[in-house]
Design a protein around this motif. Structure first.
Motif, PDB file in Angstrom:
ATOM      1  N   MET A 278       0.830  -1.176   0.000  1.00 55.46           N
ATOM      2  CA  MET A 278       0.000   0.000   0.000  1.00 55.46           C
ATOM      3  C   MET A 278       0.887   1.257   0.000  1.00 55.46           C
ATOM      4  O   MET A 278       0.600   2.205  -0.718  1.00 55.46           O
ATOM      5  CB  MET A 278      -0.930  -0.013   1.198  1.00 55.46           C
ATOM      6  N   LEU A 279       1.940   1.229   0.817  1.00 61.71           N
ATOM      7  CA  LEU A 279       2.859   2.375   0.870  1.00 61.71           C
ATOM      8  C   LEU A 279       3.436   2.661  -0.505  1.00 61.71           C
ATOM      9  O   LEU A 279       3.473   3.804  -0.961  1.00 61.71           O
ATOM     10  CB  LEU A 279       3.996   2.111   1.863  1.00 61.71           C
ATOM     11  N   HIS A 280       3.851   1.622  -1.198  1.00 59.28           N
ATOM     12  CA  HIS A 280       4.463   1.808  -2.514  1.00 59.28           C
ATOM     13  C   HIS A 280       3.470   2.391  -3.521  1.00 59.28           C
ATOM     14  O   HIS A 280       3.839   3.234  -4.342  1.00 59.28           O
ATOM     15  CB  HIS A 280       5.020   0.485  -3.023  1.00 59.28           C
ATOM     16  N   LYS A 281       2.247   1.962  -3.450  1.00 61.06           N
ATOM     17  CA  LYS A 281       1.221   2.489  -4.356  1.00 61.06           C
ATOM     18  C   LYS A 281       0.973   3.971  -4.076  1.00 61.06           C
ATOM     19  O   LYS A 281       0.885   4.783  -4.997  1.00 61.06           O
ATOM     20  CB  LYS A 281      -0.068   1.684  -4.207  1.00 61.06           C
ATOM     21  N   LEU A 282       0.865   4.319  -2.791  1.00 62.45           N
ATOM     22  CA  LEU A 282       0.614   5.715  -2.430  1.00 62.45           C
ATOM     23  C   LEU A 282       1.779   6.626  -2.827  1.00 62.45           C
ATOM     24  O   LEU A 282       1.576   7.801  -3.141  1.00 62.45           O
ATOM     25  CB  LEU A 282       0.360   5.836  -0.927  1.00 62.45           C
ATOM     26  N   LEU A 283       2.990   6.081  -2.812  1.00 60.93           N
ATOM     27  CA  LEU A 283       4.167   6.867  -3.190  1.00 60.93           C
ATOM     28  C   LEU A 283       4.497   6.747  -4.674  1.00 60.93           C
ATOM     29  O   LEU A 283       5.513   7.260  -5.130  1.00 60.93           O
ATOM     30  CB  LEU A 283       5.376   6.421  -2.354  1.00 60.93           C
ATOM     31  N   ASN A 284       3.636   6.045  -5.409  1.00 59.18           N
ATOM     32  CA  ASN A 284       3.813   5.861  -6.846  1.00 59.18           C
ATOM     33  C   ASN A 284       5.133   5.162  -7.171  1.00 59.18           C
ATOM     34  O   ASN A 284       5.841   5.524  -8.110  1.00 59.18           O
ATOM     35  CB  ASN A 284       3.696   7.194  -7.589  1.00 59.18           C
TER      36      ASN A 284
ATOM     37  N   LEU B 201      14.518   1.389  -4.772  1.00 60.92           N
ATOM     38  CA  LEU B 201      15.907   1.514  -4.349  1.00 60.92           C
ATOM     39  C   LEU B 201      16.385   2.954  -4.309  1.00 60.92           C
ATOM     40  O   LEU B 201      17.233   3.305  -3.499  1.00 60.92           O
ATOM     41  CB  LEU B 201      16.819   0.687  -5.262  1.00 60.92           C
ATOM     42  N   GLY B 202      15.851   3.799  -5.164  1.00 58.80           N
ATOM     43  CA  GLY B 202      16.260   5.192  -5.196  1.00 58.80           C
ATOM     44  C   GLY B 202      15.365   6.122  -4.402  1.00 58.80           C
ATOM     45  O   GLY B 202      15.573   7.333  -4.403  1.00 58.80           O
ATOM     46  N   HIS B 203      14.388   5.578  -3.700  1.00 58.50           N
ATOM     47  CA  HIS B 203      13.407   6.410  -2.998  1.00 58.50           C
ATOM     48  C   HIS B 203      13.783   6.578  -1.531  1.00 58.50           C
ATOM     49  O   HIS B 203      14.287   5.655  -0.893  1.00 58.50           O
ATOM     50  CB  HIS B 203      12.023   5.764  -3.100  1.00 58.50           C
ATOM     51  N   PRO B 204      13.552   7.764  -0.952  1.00 57.34           N
ATOM     52  CA  PRO B 204      13.860   7.985   0.466  1.00 57.34           C
ATOM     53  C   PRO B 204      13.036   7.116   1.419  1.00 57.34           C
ATOM     54  O   PRO B 204      13.394   6.973   2.586  1.00 57.34           O
ATOM     55  CB  PRO B 204      13.557   9.457   0.698  1.00 57.34           C
ATOM     56  N   ALA B 205      11.957   6.524   0.962  1.00 53.67           N
ATOM     57  CA  ALA B 205      11.107   5.694   1.820  1.00 53.67           C
ATOM     58  C   ALA B 205      11.599   4.249   1.896  1.00 53.67           C
ATOM     59  O   ALA B 205      10.936   3.413   2.513  1.00 53.67           O
ATOM     60  CB  ALA B 205       9.666   5.712   1.315  1.00 53.67           C
ATOM     61  N   LEU B 206      12.744   3.953   1.316  1.00 54.47           N
ATOM     62  CA  LEU B 206      13.255   2.582   1.308  1.00 54.47           C
ATOM     63  C   LEU B 206      13.389   2.033   2.727  1.00 54.47           C
ATOM     64  O   LEU B 206      12.956   0.920   3.010  1.00 54.47           O
ATOM     65  CB  LEU B 206      14.610   2.518   0.590  1.00 54.47           C
ATOM     66  N   GLY B 207      13.972   2.796   3.641  1.00 53.56           N
ATOM     67  CA  GLY B 207      14.155   2.332   5.019  1.00 53.56           C
ATOM     68  C   GLY B 207      12.841   2.052   5.711  1.00 53.56           C
ATOM     69  O   GLY B 207      12.684   1.021   6.378  1.00 53.56           O
ATOM     70  N   ALA B 208      11.888   2.940   5.564  1.00 55.41           N
ATOM     71  CA  ALA B 208      10.575   2.745   6.195  1.00 55.41           C
ATOM     72  C   ALA B 208       9.858   1.535   5.601  1.00 55.41           C
ATOM     73  O   ALA B 208       9.190   0.781   6.316  1.00 55.41           O
ATOM     74  CB  ALA B 208       9.726   4.001   6.026  1.00 55.41           C
TER      75      ALA B 208
ATOM     76  N   SER C  69       6.520   1.939  -8.604  1.00 52.64           N
ATOM     77  CA  SER C  69       5.960   0.861  -9.415  1.00 52.64           C
ATOM     78  C   SER C  69       6.838  -0.382  -9.491  1.00 52.64           C
ATOM     79  O   SER C  69       6.349  -1.459  -9.818  1.00 52.64           O
ATOM     80  CB  SER C  69       5.663   1.362 -10.826  1.00 52.64           C
ATOM     81  N   ASP C  70       8.131  -0.264  -9.237  1.00 55.05           N
ATOM     82  CA  ASP C  70       8.989  -1.447  -9.297  1.00 55.05           C
ATOM     83  C   ASP C  70      10.152  -1.331  -8.318  1.00 55.05           C
ATOM     84  O   ASP C  70      10.344  -0.312  -7.667  1.00 55.05           O
ATOM     85  CB  ASP C  70       9.493  -1.696 -10.718  1.00 55.05           C
ATOM     86  N   PHE C  71      10.911  -2.402  -8.229  1.00 52.38           N
ATOM     87  CA  PHE C  71      12.001  -2.481  -7.262  1.00 52.38           C
ATOM     88  C   PHE C  71      13.058  -1.415  -7.509  1.00 52.38           C
ATOM     89  O   PHE C  71      13.601  -0.837  -6.578  1.00 52.38           O
ATOM     90  CB  PHE C  71      12.612  -3.882  -7.307  1.00 52.38           C
ATOM     91  N   GLU C  72      13.342  -1.123  -8.750  1.00 56.31           N
ATOM     92  CA  GLU C  72      14.354  -0.110  -9.082  1.00 56.31           C
ATOM     93  C   GLU C  72      13.927   1.269  -8.585  1.00 56.31           C
ATOM     94  O   GLU C  72      14.750   2.035  -8.091  1.00 56.31           O
ATOM     95  CB  GLU C  72      14.607  -0.084 -10.590  1.00 56.31           C
TER      96      GLU C  72
END
Length: 52
Positions: free
Chosen positions: A1-7, A15-22, A9-12
């Motif tokens: 759900m978090l990934h969808k809300l932050l748009n 990896l570059g998103h600041p929300a990776l740790g959360a 779409s894939d693993f790559e």
């Protein structure tokens, strides 16, 4: 759900998103909770200064 809300779409993208740790922290915690007894109550603690 978090990934969808932050748009994310894939693993790559993740990896570059600041929300990776959360995202990783949430994944680990959900898996630990799913392995524990259902008799436990779970909660989240954070102080007024936003310290976890």
């Amino acid at each position: 759900m978090l990934h969808k809300l932050l748009n994310i779409s894939d693993f790559e993208d993740l990896l570059g998103h600041p929300a990776l740790g959360a995202s990783w922290e949430g994944f680990v915690i959900e898996n630990i909770i799913s392995q524990l007894s259902s008799k436990w109550q779970y909660s989240y603690y954070r102080t007024a200064a936003q310290t976890e």
